[in-house]
Scaffold this active site. Structure first.
Site, PDB file in Angstrom:
ATOM      1  N   CYS A  99      58.117 -13.548 -56.437  1.00  0.00           N
ATOM      2  CA  CYS A  99      59.261 -13.167 -55.600  1.00  0.00           C
ATOM      3  C   CYS A  99      60.044 -12.043 -56.260  1.00  0.00           C
ATOM      4  CB  CYS A  99      60.172 -14.380 -55.379  1.00  0.00           C
ATOM      5  SG  CYS A  99      61.656 -14.004 -54.434  1.00  0.00           S
TER       6      CYS A  99
ATOM      7  N   THR B 139      67.894 -15.547 -54.853  1.00  0.00           N
ATOM      8  CA  THR B 139      67.685 -16.364 -56.045  1.00  0.00           C
ATOM      9  C   THR B 139      66.606 -17.398 -55.797  1.00  0.00           C
ATOM     10  OG1 THR B 139      68.870 -17.553 -57.757  1.00  0.00           O
ATOM     11  CG2 THR B 139      69.330 -18.212 -55.507  1.00  0.00           C
TER      12      THR B 139
ATOM     13  N   GLY C  22      59.020 -16.539 -60.231  1.00  0.00           N
ATOM     14  CA  GLY C  22      59.449 -15.270 -60.799  1.00  0.00           C
ATOM     15  C   GLY C  22      58.345 -14.225 -60.837  1.00  0.00           C
TER      16      GLY C  22
ATOM     17  N   THR D 199      63.551 -12.885 -57.674  1.00  0.00           N
ATOM     18  CA  THR D 199      63.599 -13.939 -58.677  1.00  0.00           C
ATOM     19  C   THR D 199      63.098 -13.382 -60.002  1.00  0.00           C
ATOM     20  OG1 THR D 199      63.132 -15.598 -56.973  1.00  0.00           O
ATOM     21  CG2 THR D 199      62.756 -16.257 -59.249  1.00  0.00           C
TER      22      THR D 199
ATOM     23  N   LYS E 255      73.479 -20.059 -62.075  1.00  0.00           N
ATOM     24  CA  LYS E 255      73.675 -20.525 -60.703  1.00  0.00           C
ATOM     25  C   LYS E 255      73.544 -22.036 -60.590  1.00  0.00           C
ATOM     26  CE  LYS E 255      71.248 -16.369 -59.689  1.00  0.00           C
ATOM     27  NZ  LYS E 255      69.966 -15.874 -59.255  1.00  0.00           N
TER      28      LYS E 255
ATOM     29  N   GLY F  38      73.151 -26.571 -57.761  1.00  0.00           N
ATOM     30  CA  GLY F  38      72.749 -25.176 -57.854  1.00  0.00           C
ATOM     31  C   GLY F  38      72.944 -24.517 -56.507  1.00  0.00           C
TER      32      GLY F  38
END
Length: 176
Positions: A164, A5, A161, A167, A37, A49
């Site tokens: 990765c 994440t 995002g 992500t 999360k 988180g």
């Protein structure tokens, strides 16, 4: 770092913001794209988180929240108590999760080994596999753009995002 994440937290002068993506992976497969999360704790005065094992993280949230309640919302004291308990307990030391906790005064990373880390700048922290991408973007945006804290966190997570594979860009934010 966990391949699970991306969580990014930012503490501005009068705001604290935390954001996270929604992707849950198992090995190289995406199990879920809209997980939450991040959450508020102690009467919506603390943000938290997690990255890592979901089951372990829920246990850590519960345990940390009890310390926060015992300390009447004093984040610094709760973090210290939590770390002491974590380090003494042989089972807890094996949990595969990390947390970020923050309020308007403090921001901390709680590692899977019971360490408590306050970011050097006292403002920006990240965890998870995309954490380095997100924090790099956040530092650049803070330095070179005039953005409100929510926008800074969201855009930084969007960058993570893009880079990765663990992500996604299903971003959730919480602010106090």
């Amino acid at each position: 770092m966990f391949d699970a994440t991306t969580i990014l937290a930012y503490k501005a002068e009068n705001k604290a913001v935390i954001g996270g993506d929604g992707q849950v992976t198992f090995g190289n497969a995406v199990l879920k794209g809209n997980a939450t999360k991040i959450r508020t704790l102690y009467k919506d005065k603390v943000l938290a988180g997690f990255a890592g094992s979901t089951a372990d993280a829920f246990n850590l949230f519960d345990m940390f929240e009890s310390h926060l309640e015992n300390r009447k919302g004093d984040l610094l004291k709760a973090v210290i108590d939590f770390s002491k308990e974590w380090r003494k307990d042989k089972v807890l030391r094996r949990l595969e999760a990390m947390m970020i906790v923050l309020n308007r005064e403090h921001i901390f990373i709680l590692s899977g080994t019971g360490d408590v880390v306050e970011p050097e700048d006292g403002k920006i922290a990240s965890i998870g596999s995309g954490g380095n991408f997100a924090i790099s973007a956040a530092r650049a945006l803070e330095k070179h753009a005039d953005m409100d804290p929510e926008e800074l966190v969201k855009e930084s997570l969007m960058v993570a995002g893009e880079l990765c594979i663990y992500t996604n860009q299903n971003i959730k934010l919480l602010t106090i």
